[in-house]
Scaffold this active site. Structure first.
Site, PDB file in Angstrom:
ATOM      1  N   ILE A 187      -3.484  -8.674  -5.204  1.00 25.39           N
ATOM      2  CA  ILE A 187      -2.500  -8.964  -4.175  1.00 25.39           C
ATOM      3  C   ILE A 187      -1.617  -7.731  -3.988  1.00 25.39           C
ATOM      4  O   ILE A 187      -0.999  -7.255  -4.939  1.00 25.39           O
ATOM      5  CB  ILE A 187      -1.640 -10.189  -4.539  1.00 25.39           C
ATOM      6  N   LYS A 188      -1.563  -7.235  -2.758  1.00 25.40           N
ATOM      7  CA  LYS A 188      -0.779  -6.029  -2.476  1.00 25.40           C
ATOM      8  C   LYS A 188       0.661  -6.390  -2.149  1.00 25.40           C
ATOM      9  O   LYS A 188       0.921  -7.225  -1.276  1.00 25.40           O
ATOM     10  CB  LYS A 188      -1.388  -5.245  -1.303  1.00 25.40           C
ATOM     11  N   ILE A 189       1.568  -5.726  -2.846  1.00 29.83           N
ATOM     12  CA  ILE A 189       3.000  -5.930  -2.631  1.00 29.83           C
ATOM     13  C   ILE A 189       3.638  -4.569  -2.362  1.00 29.83           C
ATOM     14  O   ILE A 189       3.497  -3.655  -3.178  1.00 29.83           O
ATOM     15  CB  ILE A 189       3.657  -6.575  -3.862  1.00 29.83           C
TER      16      ILE A 189
END
Length: 376
Positions: free
Chosen positions: A139-141
């Protein structure tokens, strides 16, 4: 044609593709890249999805089914993008198994509009992980100041993370701290931290683009001599910071419990200035334990004529890092503020992702309206 990619992989650099589309998956091209080009991962972002979905190929049937169901635009968009990521995860799952979860990863980004809201970002990350429902998802944050607590919270829940839009050395150190804190919290909850993985996406080419523009405006001989040096110097100092953290007692305590290091990932590696070699941000950023995510054109250029000569980041040790520091310090002497540039790049990067996301929402709405059953 792939000798350079083979050598790059042997030097400890994981090659990831910075692109994804439904056609890439269904045509078998993605599988071919895994088999023939040493690709072991995939990254996406809102701009990549905007380009893929706007092209339309392979999406009409799903959009028509969503239109019949009368789902909202936002739900439709998430169903479309997570379907692509889920299918890509399945293609890469054999790599995930062989590497013990280190590679074979596919990244998907949280809604960039909530990047400054830690609580909303963490909730979005959890929802995306549930929607994709594959162990090899990242998951890209975005590494905004508001995103830092969300990184910790997401990792603490046992979710693997790709931290994106990192430009500054200070922010990178904060990102590494947020990851370690998340691991410590996950361990305190009794989670198996050996199952948590992370990369930190340190952006490269955009640094040169912005700083070179300012150097050109100055026009002095001293300024001209600094062109094309800042991005590599910045990345090399980031690797030094990574080495320092992974040599710390804090990290060793986590490592003893099975933790995985948060690998530096070189992002934005497509060269923007035609005056520079098109493989510059690949051949000059070779170091063990790193990831280089390349757009297709950069991957092809590296395969065709990239010259991999060994470790070009840390081979010279402290002497090399001192040169990199001197190159960044030289910017201040000609009147260019490093802090101002990296903050501008973070703001602009997030703005670009928000613009792409809004354009994607608009085009998805138009397609849903077009394919919606006629009423009355």
């Amino acid at each position: 044609m792939t000798e350079a990619l083979k050598r790059l992989s042997e030097e400890g650099v994981a090659i990831w593709l910075d692109d994804l589309s439904r056609r890439l998956i269904t045509s078998g091209d993605l599988g071919e890249l895994l088999d023939q080009s040493y690709v072991v991962g995939v990254t996406t972002n809102p701009a990549i999805f905007q380009k893929a979905i706007s092209a339309g190929e392979g999406y009409e049937r799903q959009v028509a089914e969503l239109a019949v169901r009368g789902v909202s635009v936002e739900e439709a968009l998430r169903m479309i993008t997570t379907a692509d990521v889920r299918d890509a995860c399945d293609v890469l799952h054999p790599v995930f198994e062989v590497t013990g979860g280190r590679d074979g990863r596919v990244s998907i980004e949280v809604d960039p509009r909530v990047a400054h809201d830690a609580e909303a970002t963490a909730a979005e990350a959890k929802q995306l992980a549930w929607l994709v429902d594959r162990p090899n998802t990242l998951i890209k944050i975005p590494a905004t100041r508001g995103g830092l607590p969300a990184i910790t919270e997401t990792v603490a829940q046992g979710i693997s993370v790709n931290v994106t839009l990192i430009f500054s050395l200070e922010r990178y150190r904060e990102v590494m701290d947020a990851y370690l804190t998340g691991l410590e919290q996950a361990d305190a909850k009794g989670l198996d931290i050996s199952r948590i993985h992370s990369v930190a996406s340190f952006f490269v080419s955009r640094v040169d683009t912005e700083i070179d523009k300012r150097l050109d405006a100055l026009g002095t001989e001293e300024a001209t001599a600094l062109r094309g040096k800042a991005a590599l110097a910045n990345a090399r100092l980031a690797y030094q910071a990574y080495e320092q953290v992974t040599a710390s007692d804090r990290w060793r305590a986590l490592l003893a419990k099975g933790a995985n290091a948060q690998r530096p990932l070189w992002a934005s590696t497509g060269v923007k200035d035609p005056a520079y070699p098109d493989t510059l941000y690949v051949t000059e950023l070779v170091a063990p334990g790193t990831v280089n995510t390349m757009p297709g054109a950069t991957l092809e250029a590296t395969a065709d004529h990239g010259e991999i000569t060994g470790n070009t980041v840390s081979a010279d040790g402290e002497e090399g890092y001192a040169r990199a520091r001197a190159e960044l310090d030289a910017l201040a002497r000609v009147g260019i503020s490093y802090d101002e540039v990296v903050q501008l790049l973070e703001d602009e990067g997030l703005e670009k992702f928000e613009t792409a996301w809004n354009e994607l929402l608009a085009s998805t709405k138009a397609e849903l309206d077009r394919l919606s059953p006629k009423k009355g």
